[in-house]
Write an enzyme that holds these catalytic residues in place. Sequence first.
Site, PDB file in Angstrom:
ATOM      1  CE  LYS A  53      -3.750   2.550   1.037  1.00 49.53           C
ATOM      2  NZ  LYS A  53      -4.368   3.098  -0.171  1.00 49.53           N
ATOM      3  CG  LEU A  81      -2.813   8.174  -0.242  1.00 50.54           C
ATOM      4  CD1 LEU A  81      -3.360   9.565  -0.509  1.00 50.54           C
ATOM      5  CD2 LEU A  81      -1.426   8.072  -0.806  1.00 50.54           C
ATOM      6  CB  CYS A 138      -3.543   8.736  -5.093  1.00 48.74           C
ATOM      7  SG  CYS A 138      -4.899   8.627  -3.913  1.00 48.74           S
ATOM      8  CB  THR A 200      -9.464   3.985  -9.053  1.00 42.41           C
ATOM      9  OG1 THR A 200      -8.804   5.011  -8.306  1.00 42.41           O
ATOM     10  CG2 THR A 200      -9.260   2.653  -8.382  1.00 42.41           C
ATOM     11  N   GLY A 250      -6.922  -3.585 -14.059  1.00 43.13           N
ATOM     12  CA  GLY A 250      -8.237  -2.969 -14.194  1.00 43.13           C
ATOM     13  C   GLY A 250      -9.293  -4.033 -14.377  1.00 43.13           C
ATOM     14  N   GLY A 251      -9.934  -4.426 -13.274  1.00 42.88           N
ATOM     15  CA  GLY A 251     -11.081  -5.327 -13.355  1.00 42.88           C
ATOM     16  C   GLY A 251     -10.773  -6.767 -13.682  1.00 42.88           C
ATOM     17  CB  THR A 273     -11.758  -4.759  -7.337  1.00 44.65           C
ATOM     18  OG1 THR A 273     -11.275  -3.425  -7.515  1.00 44.65           O
ATOM     19  CG2 THR A 273     -13.100  -4.711  -6.645  1.00 44.65           C
TER      20      THR A 273
HETATM   21  O1  RRO Z   1      -5.712   5.347  -0.752  1.00 43.68           O
HETATM   22  C1  RRO Z   1      -6.472   5.595  -1.708  1.00 43.68           C
HETATM   23  O2  RRO Z   1      -7.529   6.211  -1.550  1.00 43.68           O
HETATM   24  C2  RRO Z   1      -6.165   5.198  -3.095  1.00 43.68           C
HETATM   25  C3  RRO Z   1      -4.903   5.275  -3.670  1.00 43.68           C
HETATM   26 BR1  RRO Z   1      -3.391   5.762  -2.724  1.00 43.68          BR
HETATM   27  C4  RRO Z   1      -4.745   4.972  -5.043  1.00 43.68           C
HETATM   28  O3  RRO Z   1      -3.652   5.040  -5.644  1.00 43.68           O
HETATM   29  N1  RRO Z   1      -5.837   4.595  -5.737  1.00 43.68           N
HETATM   30  C5  RRO Z   1      -7.064   4.511  -5.166  1.00 43.68           C
HETATM   31  O4  RRO Z   1      -8.037   4.175  -5.848  1.00 43.68           O
HETATM   32  N2  RRO Z   1      -7.201   4.805  -3.837  1.00 43.68           N
END
Ligand code: RRO
Length: 298
Positions: A53, A81, A138, A200, A250-251, A273
């Site tokens: 992460k 994050l 992000c 995303t 992606g998916g 996901t």
């Molecule tokens: O932590 C997030 O909200 C997040 C990150 Br760092 C990212 O790169 N992509 C995402 O969909 N969520």
Amino acid sequence: MSPPTPTLSVDFCGLSLAHPIINGSGTFDAIAALRVFGDELLQRFPFAAFVSKTVTVEPRQGNPPPRLWEVAGGMINSIGLPNKGLDGYLEHDLPILARLPVPLIVNVMGFSSEEVAQLVEAFAERPEVSALELNVSCPNVETGLVMGADPDETARLVSRVRPLTEKPLIVKLTPNASDVPAVAAAAQAAGADAVSLVNTLRGMAFDQQKGTPWLGGVTGGVSGPAVRAIALAQVYAVAQAVEIPIVGMGGVQSGRDARDLLRAGAALVAVGTESFRDPAAGNRIAAELSEGLAKTAV
Ligand code: RRO
């Protein structure tokens, strides 16, 4: 006689991987999984490399709840994050993640190029870390700033941090940009060893009772099968624009989905996901990929 099982092993930026299936950053909590499954997880780890992460310089609480919303064919996250920060990661998380039986790729994000430089420098000297992924994509930061939406900004960042490490640098691209192949080409020209995509897609949902945005962060990132065709087209377009390897995502839910991304030009495929639904999805998808390749091996 059944056809021989094709070997799935792959060399990615000098890392020898048993197969091309890895995880998308932030979609599989290996530390929590180790607590639950213990040695069984180490014996049957679902991915050929593990991407952690996102780590930031300072600790972060993340976005206010609610942080998730289910949509047709996927979900929206607005996690924001949350992490222990660089010092906390080095002290608490890295020693645990170093126990994993696969190469560790650390995903880092900064709010300035100096912060990214600080993160890259810190991990450059850690032998437990095999590669770095720069998260310039992000969708869930308060500033709305996404460095990776612009080719020049991306090139400036990669040029700044490239001299700081000999480890492979993977640049994670946003699909929320007007010209994704141009950003990928800029990353390559500035010295990136690989690109990964898609992060995303920005999306939102409304609370039906209150009539206000559902997510605490108002907007979030859409992932899951709903974005698969978009990811495929973006990976295909980026593959025409760069020579460095691509991590496609992606998916992805099946070996067939993974194979499509490989056909589009990806060298590795990340599962995101789907791992929330099936924590063993990585191994299942690798096995399905192998079976699919065996059927069409001749
Ligand atoms: O932590 C997030 O909200 C997040 C990150 Br760092 C990212 O790169 N992509 C995402 O969909 N969520």
